[in-house]
Design a protein around this motif. Sequence first.
Motif, PDB file in Angstrom:
ATOM      1  N   TYR A   1       0.839  -1.194   0.000  1.00  0.00           N
ATOM      2  CA  TYR A   1       0.000   0.000   0.000  1.00  0.00           C
ATOM      3  C   TYR A   1       0.877   1.248   0.000  1.00  0.00           C
ATOM      4  O   TYR A   1       1.969   1.243   0.563  1.00  0.00           O
ATOM      5  N   VAL A   2       0.361   2.308  -0.618  1.00  0.00           N
ATOM      6  CA  VAL A   2       0.952   3.630  -0.493  1.00  0.00           C
ATOM      7  C   VAL A   2      -0.160   4.559  -0.024  1.00  0.00           C
ATOM      8  O   VAL A   2      -1.219   4.657  -0.662  1.00  0.00           O
ATOM      9  N   ALA A   3       0.064   5.223   1.112  1.00  0.00           N
ATOM     10  CA  ALA A   3      -0.931   6.124   1.697  1.00  0.00           C
ATOM     11  C   ALA A   3      -0.679   7.539   1.199  1.00  0.00           C
ATOM     12  O   ALA A   3       0.423   8.073   1.356  1.00  0.00           O
ATOM     13  N   VAL A   4      -1.728   8.158   0.626  1.00  0.00           N
ATOM     14  CA  VAL A   4      -1.595   9.456  -0.026  1.00  0.00           C
ATOM     15  C   VAL A   4      -2.732  10.375   0.410  1.00  0.00           C
ATOM     16  O   VAL A   4      -3.905   9.995   0.357  1.00  0.00           O
ATOM     17  N   ALA A   5      -2.396  11.588   0.840  1.00  0.00           N
ATOM     18  CA  ALA A   5      -3.410  12.598   1.112  1.00  0.00           C
ATOM     19  C   ALA A   5      -3.920  13.147  -0.217  1.00  0.00           C
ATOM     20  O   ALA A   5      -3.147  13.348  -1.155  1.00  0.00           O
ATOM     21  N   VAL A   6      -5.220  13.416  -0.288  1.00  0.00           N
ATOM     22  CA  VAL A   6      -5.845  13.810  -1.557  1.00  0.00           C
ATOM     23  C   VAL A   6      -6.538  15.157  -1.416  1.00  0.00           C
ATOM     24  O   VAL A   6      -7.354  15.349  -0.502  1.00  0.00           O
ATOM     25  N   GLY A   7      -6.205  16.079  -2.319  1.00  0.00           N
ATOM     26  CA  GLY A   7      -6.873  17.373  -2.396  1.00  0.00           C
ATOM     27  C   GLY A   7      -7.534  17.525  -3.742  1.00  0.00           C
ATOM     28  O   GLY A   7      -8.662  17.106  -3.959  1.00  0.00           O
ATOM     29  N   ASP A   8      -6.780  18.084  -4.719  1.00  0.00           N
ATOM     30  CA  ASP A   8      -7.345  18.207  -6.057  1.00  0.00           C
ATOM     31  C   ASP A   8      -7.211  16.927  -6.867  1.00  0.00           C
ATOM     32  O   ASP A   8      -7.756  16.818  -7.956  1.00  0.00           O
ATOM     33  N   GLY A   9      -6.490  15.947  -6.352  1.00  0.00           N
ATOM     34  CA  GLY A   9      -6.371  14.649  -7.011  1.00  0.00           C
ATOM     35  C   GLY A   9      -5.103  14.446  -7.799  1.00  0.00           C
ATOM     36  O   GLY A   9      -4.834  13.330  -8.268  1.00  0.00           O
ATOM     37  N   CYS A  10      -4.291  15.489  -7.961  1.00  0.00           N
ATOM     38  CA  CYS A  10      -3.102  15.375  -8.807  1.00  0.00           C
ATOM     39  C   CYS A  10      -2.017  14.489  -8.192  1.00  0.00           C
ATOM     40  O   CYS A  10      -1.327  13.759  -8.910  1.00  0.00           O
TER      41      CYS A  10
ATOM     42  N   ILE B   1       1.378  -2.949  -9.303  1.00  0.00           N
ATOM     43  CA  ILE B   1       1.149  -1.609  -8.783  1.00  0.00           C
ATOM     44  C   ILE B   1       0.595  -1.723  -7.362  1.00  0.00           C
ATOM     45  O   ILE B   1      -0.313  -2.525  -7.131  1.00  0.00           O
ATOM     46  N   PRO B   2       1.123  -0.976  -6.404  1.00  0.00           N
ATOM     47  CA  PRO B   2       0.598  -1.064  -5.038  1.00  0.00           C
ATOM     48  C   PRO B   2      -0.820  -0.514  -4.959  1.00  0.00           C
ATOM     49  O   PRO B   2      -1.241   0.296  -5.787  1.00  0.00           O
ATOM     50  N   ARG B   3      -1.546  -0.951  -3.950  1.00  0.00           N
ATOM     51  CA  ARG B   3      -2.875  -0.401  -3.699  1.00  0.00           C
ATOM     52  C   ARG B   3      -2.721   0.976  -3.048  1.00  0.00           C
ATOM     53  O   ARG B   3      -1.881   1.153  -2.166  1.00  0.00           O
ATOM     54  N   LEU B   4      -3.515   1.920  -3.484  1.00  0.00           N
ATOM     55  CA  LEU B   4      -3.414   3.290  -2.970  1.00  0.00           C
ATOM     56  C   LEU B   4      -4.480   3.535  -1.914  1.00  0.00           C
ATOM     57  O   LEU B   4      -5.655   3.194  -2.104  1.00  0.00           O
ATOM     58  N   LEU B   5      -4.058   4.112  -0.792  1.00  0.00           N
ATOM     59  CA  LEU B   5      -4.978   4.527   0.260  1.00  0.00           C
ATOM     60  C   LEU B   5      -5.195   6.022   0.107  1.00  0.00           C
ATOM     61  O   LEU B   5      -4.306   6.824   0.382  1.00  0.00           O
ATOM     62  N   ALA B   6      -6.387   6.403  -0.370  1.00  0.00           N
ATOM     63  CA  ALA B   6      -6.721   7.811  -0.612  1.00  0.00           C
ATOM     64  C   ALA B   6      -7.332   8.397   0.649  1.00  0.00           C
ATOM     65  O   ALA B   6      -8.419   7.988   1.073  1.00  0.00           O
ATOM     66  N   VAL B   7      -6.648   9.360   1.242  1.00  0.00           N
ATOM     67  CA  VAL B   7      -7.085   9.947   2.510  1.00  0.00           C
ATOM     68  C   VAL B   7      -7.510  11.393   2.295  1.00  0.00           C
ATOM     69  O   VAL B   7      -6.746  12.202   1.765  1.00  0.00           O
ATOM     70  N   GLN B   8      -8.735  11.704   2.704  1.00  0.00           N
ATOM     71  CA  GLN B   8      -9.214  13.077   2.669  1.00  0.00           C
ATOM     72  C   GLN B   8      -9.715  13.484   4.046  1.00  0.00           C
ATOM     73  O   GLN B   8      -9.955  12.633   4.915  1.00  0.00           O
ATOM     74  N   ALA B   9      -9.865  14.781   4.240  1.00  0.00           N
ATOM     75  CA  ALA B   9     -10.413  15.291   5.494  1.00  0.00           C
ATOM     76  C   ALA B   9     -11.921  15.086   5.517  1.00  0.00           C
ATOM     77  O   ALA B   9     -12.591  15.193   4.487  1.00  0.00           O
ATOM     78  N   GLU B  10     -12.454  14.786   6.692  1.00  0.00           N
ATOM     79  CA  GLU B  10     -13.902  14.620   6.819  1.00  0.00           C
ATOM     80  C   GLU B  10     -14.650  15.876   6.384  1.00  0.00           C
ATOM     81  O   GLU B  10     -15.750  15.784   5.830  1.00  0.00           O
ATOM     82  N   GLY B  11     -14.045  17.047   6.598  1.00  0.00           N
ATOM     83  CA  GLY B  11     -14.694  18.298   6.260  1.00  0.00           C
ATOM     84  C   GLY B  11     -14.571  18.712   4.816  1.00  0.00           C
ATOM     85  O   GLY B  11     -15.110  19.746   4.410  1.00  0.00           O
TER      86      GLY B  11
END
Length: 410
Positions: free
Chosen positions: A232-241, A262-272
Amino acid sequence: MSYINCARCISCGQEIEALPQLTLCPHCGGLLDVVYDYPRISARFNRGVLANRVRRDMWRYAELLPVEQAPAGGLAVGDTPLYDMPRLAEEIGIAKLYIKDEGLNPTASMKDRASAMAVVKALEGGYDVIACSSTGNAASSLAGNAAAAGLKTYIFVPERAPQGKLTQLLLYGARVFAVRGDYQQTFRLSAEAIEQYGWYNRNAAINPYLLEGKKTVALEIAEQLQWQVPDYVAVAVGDGCTIAGVYKGFADLLAVGIIDRIPRLLAVQAEGCCPINTAYREQRPLEAQPENTLADSIAVGWPRNPDKALAAIRDSRGLTIEVSDEQILAAMRLLGRSCGIFGEPAGVAALAGLVKARQQQLIPADATVVHIVTGNGLKDIANGIKAVGQPHYVEPKLKAVQDILDSIDT
């Protein structure tokens, strides 16, 4: 020597010439993707070639980048450390955890990878001014990289941008417009100004070359792990780029035969502010959301690159998860005390997501995970203080120290 075949629209499939000033598809307005001649690349680019290559920055992967040749000058972007963090892995409850510290790039964020690419493409196109909108990091990275290349910059940021990032911009000589509005309004104003004045467009969501710069973080991760791809690769997500770039990097390596998956991606966003994760989970078109999070770099209520981000999550068999501001602040403390790394709120959001994913058993205990810290905490001191509080203020007497120690012990 460039190995680009063309630019292809991910919406209508039309192929166009990959000129330096590419933005959106001229046929339908869709996002463009840079397409390479992978068979030709694989004949010249492999593990052995890289093992003998002296250059260490992001341009060491020139064959997989949209440039005629690697630039000779500029800031030293890339080659950031990948730390093995066994104590943090044990605390979270996973077998192996690596931290990719992108805060050690020249302007202290991963956005330097995209901005370095923007500068090269702007010079190729004969531009002397580059502009963009940003919540902060993209702007400061563009200003720094452009300053090193002798280019002018015009920057549009929401007025809520942290002072640390605004200070960087001004020190690098950028002309800064702090917009009294949210990111969507800021983006719209920058687009109008870029069109009106003919500046080079560094907005990563619509300039396909910027993603090509961002993908170099994935190329480095794979090489630093001796081509053993993490689970897995953990990535913070904003505009998606960023998540789209991480996926493209691993996909390119797979296409030329250097890695086998390809590793599985962990897409992390803020609850707000989680429009991409919501659209993915509910399988419906993207809808705008309020920008209610202290993690300014991922506070993007109307992402401009959702299609590539959604495809990256889907095609990697990825996961989505949202975290509260309190969980983000806790992750700042956790990363600092266990690893000695100071990440800004958006930079540690993915760690907060990883902790939550393990608690919910979405990621197995025997997994190998890479967490990308996208920016340094010194960019946002106000939230750093919010995370850790104030020091102990004492009189210059030993008894005052003892009194504090006694209160801590009790």
